[in-house]
Design a protein around this motif. Structure first.
Motif, mmCIF file in Angstrom:
data_model
loop_
_atom_site.group_PDB
_atom_site.id
_atom_site.type_symbol
_atom_site.label_atom_id
_atom_site.label_comp_id
_atom_site.label_asym_id
_atom_site.label_seq_id
_atom_site.Cartn_x
_atom_site.Cartn_y
_atom_site.Cartn_z
ATOM 1 N N THR A 120 0.844 -1.192 0.000
ATOM 2 C CA THR A 120 0.000 0.000 0.000
ATOM 3 C C THR A 120 0.877 1.238 0.000
ATOM 4 O O THR A 120 1.823 1.347 0.779
ATOM 5 C CB THR A 120 -0.916 0.018 1.240
ATOM 6 N N VAL A 121 0.540 2.192 -0.865
ATOM 7 C CA VAL A 121 1.276 3.454 -0.964
ATOM 8 C C VAL A 121 0.256 4.584 -1.036
ATOM 9 O O VAL A 121 -0.694 4.528 -1.816
ATOM 10 C CB VAL A 121 2.178 3.487 -2.210
ATOM 11 N N GLY A 122 0.443 5.626 -0.219
ATOM 12 C CA GLY A 122 -0.443 6.776 -0.260
ATOM 13 C C GLY A 122 -0.901 7.171 1.127
ATOM 14 O O GLY A 122 -0.195 6.953 2.121
ATOM 15 N N ARG A 123 -2.088 7.740 1.206
ATOM 16 C CA ARG A 123 -2.671 8.152 2.497
ATOM 17 C C ARG A 123 -3.751 7.145 2.876
ATOM 18 O O ARG A 123 -4.709 6.926 2.139
ATOM 19 C CB ARG A 123 -3.268 9.553 2.390
ATOM 20 N N GLU A 124 -3.587 6.543 4.060
ATOM 21 C CA GLU A 124 -4.484 5.475 4.495
ATOM 22 C C GLU A 124 -4.914 5.701 5.937
ATOM 23 O O GLU A 124 -4.134 6.175 6.764
ATOM 24 C CB GLU A 124 -3.784 4.115 4.386
ATOM 25 N N LEU A 125 -6.157 5.333 6.224
ATOM 26 C CA LEU A 125 -6.644 5.327 7.604
ATOM 27 C C LEU A 125 -6.040 4.101 8.275
ATOM 28 O O LEU A 125 -6.558 2.987 8.160
ATOM 29 C CB LEU A 125 -8.168 5.280 7.637
ATOM 30 N N PHE A 126 -4.951 4.296 9.004
ATOM 31 C CA PHE A 126 -4.111 3.213 9.504
ATOM 32 C C PHE A 126 -4.508 2.891 10.942
ATOM 33 O O PHE A 126 -3.774 3.144 11.888
ATOM 34 C CB PHE A 126 -2.642 3.643 9.418
ATOM 35 N N THR A 127 -5.712 2.326 11.103
ATOM 36 C CA THR A 127 -6.236 2.017 12.427
ATOM 37 C C THR A 127 -6.443 0.524 12.577
ATOM 38 O O THR A 127 -6.543 -0.207 11.600
ATOM 39 C CB THR A 127 -7.565 2.741 12.676
ATOM 40 N N TRP A 128 -6.522 0.084 13.822
ATOM 41 C CA TRP A 128 -6.762 -1.326 14.129
ATOM 42 C C TRP A 128 -7.279 -1.432 15.558
ATOM 43 O O TRP A 128 -7.385 -0.438 16.280
ATOM 44 C CB TRP A 128 -5.473 -2.132 13.956
ATOM 45 N N THR B 271 -15.992 7.278 18.845
ATOM 46 C CA THR B 271 -17.097 7.701 19.708
ATOM 47 C C THR B 271 -17.836 8.903 19.137
ATOM 48 O O THR B 271 -18.807 9.365 19.740
ATOM 49 C CB THR B 271 -16.584 8.038 21.120
ATOM 50 N N ASN B 272 -17.391 9.420 17.999
ATOM 51 C CA ASN B 272 -18.039 10.569 17.367
ATOM 52 C C ASN B 272 -18.744 10.097 16.102
ATOM 53 O O ASN B 272 -18.100 9.767 15.107
ATOM 54 C CB ASN B 272 -17.000 11.632 17.018
ATOM 55 N N PRO B 273 -20.069 10.057 16.092
ATOM 56 C CA PRO B 273 -20.788 9.540 14.915
ATOM 57 C C PRO B 273 -20.659 10.414 13.678
ATOM 58 O O PRO B 273 -21.013 9.973 12.584
ATOM 59 C CB PRO B 273 -22.244 9.477 15.393
ATOM 60 N N LEU B 274 -20.146 11.630 13.809
ATOM 61 C CA LEU B 274 -19.986 12.523 12.665
ATOM 62 C C LEU B 274 -18.529 12.677 12.241
ATOM 63 O O LEU B 274 -18.204 13.503 11.377
ATOM 64 C CB LEU B 274 -20.572 13.914 12.980
ATOM 65 N N ALA B 275 -17.643 11.886 12.819
ATOM 66 C CA ALA B 275 -16.217 12.041 12.554
ATOM 67 C C ALA B 275 -15.875 11.629 11.128
ATOM 68 O O ALA B 275 -16.508 10.744 10.538
ATOM 69 C CB ALA B 275 -15.402 11.212 13.548
ATOM 70 N N ALA B 276 -14.850 12.278 10.574
ATOM 71 C CA ALA B 276 -14.252 11.888 9.293
ATOM 72 C C ALA B 276 -12.748 11.842 9.521
ATOM 73 O O ALA B 276 -12.017 12.773 9.173
ATOM 74 C CB ALA B 276 -14.621 12.864 8.195
ATOM 75 N N THR B 277 -12.289 10.776 10.152
ATOM 76 C CA THR B 277 -10.894 10.680 10.559
ATOM 77 C C THR B 277 -9.994 10.522 9.333
ATOM 78 O O THR B 277 -10.191 9.614 8.532
ATOM 79 C CB THR B 277 -10.704 9.479 11.502
ATOM 80 N N PRO B 278 -8.986 11.398 9.161
ATOM 81 C CA PRO B 278 -8.117 11.299 7.989
ATOM 82 C C PRO B 278 -7.021 10.257 8.184
ATOM 83 O O PRO B 278 -6.707 9.852 9.304
ATOM 84 C CB PRO B 278 -7.517 12.703 7.883
ATOM 85 N N GLY B 279 -6.426 9.847 7.070
ATOM 86 C CA GLY B 279 -5.357 8.864 7.111
ATOM 87 C C GLY B 279 -4.000 9.502 7.329
ATOM 88 O O GLY B 279 -3.860 10.712 7.509
ATOM 89 N N VAL B 280 -2.970 8.669 7.301
ATOM 90 C CA VAL B 280 -1.582 9.110 7.392
ATOM 91 C C VAL B 280 -0.873 8.726 6.097
ATOM 92 O O VAL B 280 -1.256 7.780 5.412
ATOM 93 C CB VAL B 280 -0.872 8.491 8.617
ATOM 94 N N ASP B 281 0.174 9.468 5.756
ATOM 95 C CA ASP B 281 0.915 9.222 4.523
ATOM 96 C C ASP B 281 1.958 8.138 4.782
ATOM 97 O O ASP B 281 2.831 8.308 5.645
ATOM 98 C CB ASP B 281 1.592 10.502 4.054
#
Length: 432
Positions: free
Chosen positions: A135-143, A162-172
């Motif tokens: 994978t290369v680029g910006r990814e939501l790197f969560t687990w 815990t935020n139903p309106l969140a738009a969490t960004p990824g990391v490069d």
């Protein structure tokens, strides 16, 4: 060209290569090559927020320090695209946000401000071969399974779950995952994390992650080292499903945070001192969820936050804020408001040491009506927040939603320091 712009340009080029036009797609059908599959969604959310601020706040007297909005109107447009062609996968998530806020501060007329922004949440190209993936680029790197916080992740302590309106960004990043049967190994280089809010400077980090997947369990160990820091992050999580109804899990993480704010004793001159880096801390979360026969889910989590304040230190933290507010009122506004700005801006990411989070949500399979209710309590100072969110689908392409949050605790507690309540009401339009 800056390194960040070069990164974005390179990511865009990869995405363009993976998203062929209609002529190319038609040629694939003629040549009977790999099938191009594309999916996507475009949503426009419009909503208004109304905030009740703490009138007797010691950290933000008269709203002169934080400048928090009294009301906020938002237009939030979210585009999500995914394309797959053979072993290649491309993902793009883009967000456009327009905000119109009204701020009320003591001694000043209400002021308004309109701000627009655009952010690429994800933009990546992935090559998959069996169990392996590059994978290369910006990814939501969560687990990990936790909701309230994610101690096992060095980049997303708060992943926005815990935020139903969140738009969490990824990391490069650039990462490679190798599948080895029940085992999976991941190596990654994270170039930048500054797009996370609040901004986190955890770029230039090397990460190794090892997972073991069984029929009833998943366990993971994580190691990460940032360039220029002497001590690494270590963490991990484990989850176990003893039956179809129960999920039991835990997460932990240990690191040196970039800084630690300490309240100084009375008479020391300065009110706070900043330690850089902070001492090594350990964060541990334990949780369990139970799915009822009707599909509703009950969840409970407890978190020990080693980098937060104990009862005495939190009391001293607010005590010094009282002194700073007095200085601001007694002829030294620059000194007093500056100390309050430091207390707000450099405080621990969670103020207390121990937390309890409780959640109850509707059946996720119900597409017509979704609701969730949550309670989080700071067990150190007794403050807390209750939240209820409900979303109803009225027509195939239109849904309405509302969220109400109420904070419990005095002005010298974490959840009572700045806000009393929040009300959000809005509509979602599903364009496609």
């Amino acid at each position: 060209m800056s390194a960040r712009r070069a990164w974005y340009a390179l990511t865009a080029a990869w995405l363009a290569a993976a998203l062929p036009g209609p002529a190319q797609a038609q040629e694939q059908e003629v040549d009977e090559g790999p099938v191009l599959r594309m999916t996507g969604s475009l949503e426009a959310w419009t909503y208004v927020n109304r905030y009740g601020l703490t009138g007797d706040s010691v950290l933000n007297p008269g709203n002169q320090v934080a400048g928090l909005p009294r009301s906020l109107a938002q237009l939030d447009v979210r585009l999500n695209l995914r394309a797959e062609r053979g072993p290649l996968e491309a993902i793009l998530s883009q967000r456009w946000l327009e905000q119109d806020s009204t701020v009320v501060q003591a001694g000043a007329a209400p002021s308004g401000q309109t701000v627009g922004s655009s952010q690429m949440g994800q933009g990546l190209l992935r090559y998959k071969s069996g169990q392996d993936a590059l994978t290369v680029g910006r990814e939501l790197f969560t687990w990990g399974p936790a909701n309230f916080r994610s101690p096992s992740n060095p980049f997303y302590f708060d992943a926005g779950r815990t935020n139903p309106l969140a738009a969490t960004p990824g990391v490069d990043l650039v990462r490679y995952t190798k599948g080895l049967g029940d085992w999976r190994a991941t190596g990654a280089y994270v170039a930048s994390t500054i797009q996370i809010t609040p901004a986190e400077d955890l770029g230039r980090s090397v990460l190794l992650k090892l997972d073991h997947q069984g029929q009833e369990h998943l366990a993971s160990l994580v190691w990460s080292q940032q360039q220029g820091r002497s001590a690494p992050f270590v963490g991990g999580f484990a989850q176990w499903t003893p039956d179809d109804a129960w999920l039991v899990y835990g997460e932990f993480g240990s690191s040196h945070l970039a800084q630690a704010l300490h309240p100084l004793p009375a008479g020391a001159g300065a009110l706070y001192s900043l330690q850089q880096p902070a001492p090594r801390s350990w964060d541990v979360l334990l949780g369990a969820s139970y799915t009822l026969e009707n599909g509703q889910v009950l969840t409970a989590e407890t978190l020990h936050n080693d980098s937060g304040y104990g009862r005495a230190e939190e009391s001293a933290y607010f005590g010094q804020a009282v002194q700073a507010a007095m200085l601001a009122q007694q002829g030294a506004p620059a000194l007093g408001l500056g100390a309050l700005g430091q207390a707000l801006g450099q405080a621990p990411r969670l103020l207390g040491r121990n937390y309890l989070w409780l959640g109850w949500q509707s059946n996720p399979q119900d597409s017509k009506l979704y609701w969730r209710s949550e309670w989080v309590g700071n067990l150190t100072d007794g403050s807390g927040q209750a939240m209820v969110y409900i979303e109803r689908n009225f027509w195939p392409r239109v849904s309405g939603f509302a969220m109400l949050a109420h904070h419990v605790g005095g002005a010298q507690t974490e959840y009572g320091a700045l806000w009393r309540n929040t009300l959000i009401v809005g509509l979602k339009f599903f364009v496609f």
